[in-house]
Scaffold this active site. Sequence first.
Site, PDB file in Angstrom:
ATOM      1  CB  CYS A 159      -0.706   0.203   1.230  1.00  0.00           C
ATOM      2  SG  CYS A 159      -1.851   1.411   1.254  1.00  0.00           S
ATOM      3  CG  HIS A 177      -2.667  -1.857  -9.237  1.00  0.00           C
ATOM      4  ND1 HIS A 177      -3.609  -0.908  -8.285  1.00  0.00           N
ATOM      5  CD2 HIS A 177      -1.884  -2.231  -8.354  1.00  0.00           C
ATOM      6  CE1 HIS A 177      -2.812  -0.758  -7.073  1.00  0.00           C
ATOM      7  NE2 HIS A 177      -1.998  -1.566  -7.073  1.00  0.00           N
ATOM      8  CD  GLU A 201      -7.053   1.556  -2.512  1.00  0.00           C
ATOM      9  OE1 GLU A 201      -6.780   0.946  -1.901  1.00  0.00           O
ATOM     10  OE2 GLU A 201      -6.849   3.009  -2.430  1.00  0.00           O
ATOM     11  CB  CYS A 205      -4.576   4.017  -5.463  1.00  0.00           C
ATOM     12  SG  CYS A 205      -4.214   2.220  -5.129  1.00  0.00           S
ATOM     13  N   GLY A 252      -1.591   2.196  -7.184  1.00  0.00           N
ATOM     14  CA  GLY A 252      -2.348   2.293  -8.431  1.00  0.00           C
ATOM     15  C   GLY A 252      -1.771   3.282  -9.364  1.00  0.00           C
TER      16      GLY A 252
HETATM   17  N1  LIG Z   1      -6.838  -1.863  -1.551  1.00  0.00           N
HETATM   18  C1  LIG Z   1      -5.360  -2.332  -1.970  1.00  0.00           C
HETATM   19  C2  LIG Z   1      -4.210  -2.073  -0.872  1.00  0.00           C
HETATM   20  C3  LIG Z   1      -4.262  -0.457  -0.572  1.00  0.00           C
HETATM   21  C4  LIG Z   1      -3.534  -0.016  -1.753  1.00  0.00           C
HETATM   22  C5  LIG Z   1      -3.567   1.566  -1.836  1.00  0.00           C
HETATM   23  N2  LIG Z   1      -4.382   2.396  -0.848  1.00  0.00           N
HETATM   24  C6  LIG Z   1      -2.252   2.169  -2.151  1.00  0.00           C
HETATM   25  O1  LIG Z   1      -1.944   3.366  -1.665  1.00  0.00           O
HETATM   26  O2  LIG Z   1      -1.387   1.740  -2.552  1.00  0.00           O
HETATM   27  C7  LIG Z   1      -5.329  -3.950  -2.313  1.00  0.00           C
HETATM   28  O3  LIG Z   1      -5.930  -4.503  -1.911  1.00  0.00           O
HETATM   29  O4  LIG Z   1      -4.488  -4.440  -3.067  1.00  0.00           O
END
Ligand SMILES: N[C@H](CCC[C@H](N)C(=O)O)C(=O)O
Length: 278
Positions: free
Chosen positions: A71, A162, A211, A220, A223
């Site tokens: 994250c 992603h 997400e 994100c 992302g």
């Molecule tokens: N929901 C994402 C994790 C948080 C990623 C995002 N909040 C970031 O800042 O990279 C997943 O399950 O892969």
Amino acid sequence: MNFTKMNGLGNDFIIVAHFETLPENASDMARVMCDRHFGIGADGLVFVLPSDKADVCMRIINADGSEAEQCGNAVRCVAKYAYDHGIARKEALTVETLAGIQRVWLTVENEKVSLVKVDMGAPILYGPSIPVAIDREQVIDHPIEAEGKTFSFTGVSMGNPHAVIFVDNALDFDVEKWGSLLEKHSLFPNKANIEFVSVTSPQEVEMRVWERGCGQTFACGTGACATVVAGALTGRTNRRALVHLKGGDLEIEWAETDDHVYMIGPAEEVFTGTWCKR
Ligand SMILES: N[C@H](CCC[C@H](N)C(=O)O)C(=O)O
């Protein structure tokens, strides 16, 4: 139990830093504490743990209780937390994650961290489903269909999956409808984070994101990294670009020298509190 509320461009987290290891009920804790009506409210619950491989260890649990490998916004928050709270009082530190050890560099102003640069590691290219790794010269845009509408995605992992979809205008795209459908698509057996991206110029994009495990968020980090990798691979952007998100901007560079993706952005501590519910 004390907690600290932080965010990276509005992607918000509850930080808990007094466990030695990840508690067995971490998923249940996340579901209860992240609830925006009966809990504190956040996109994720982040545990700051001791590490024997890095200055600090981060484990991130999405609001739905699922654990993510990585994250980007949370790594910036954890690095700030570690410096500001004296866990690692230095301006270059390392954070252990399930996706590997992340190198981090801090900008400190008035003894507090204001900006964080993270080496997010090398991307892995996926397709035509995730996580089926492919070589980079293979087809990049893969078709995906939902409710009779066909999109094309570029699958990129930054440790977490992603699917980057380029659209005409990300700002007025129905992220809630299509993101919620595509997150759980059969092409993504582990689900996926879905980025909807419009290209302003080769060095500037607009990104909105649905997400995995928490729905549409303000930002994100992984992302944004996946977006620049997908943009560069498909000839839409340079390897260095400014990613405009709902909550603000991230500077992303997919370096040619080491194939690593570097992310620069802020991290903010908002409040601390005590969790009283059982
Ligand atoms: N929901 C994402 C994790 C948080 C990623 C995002 N909040 C970031 O800042 O990279 C997943 O399950 O892969």
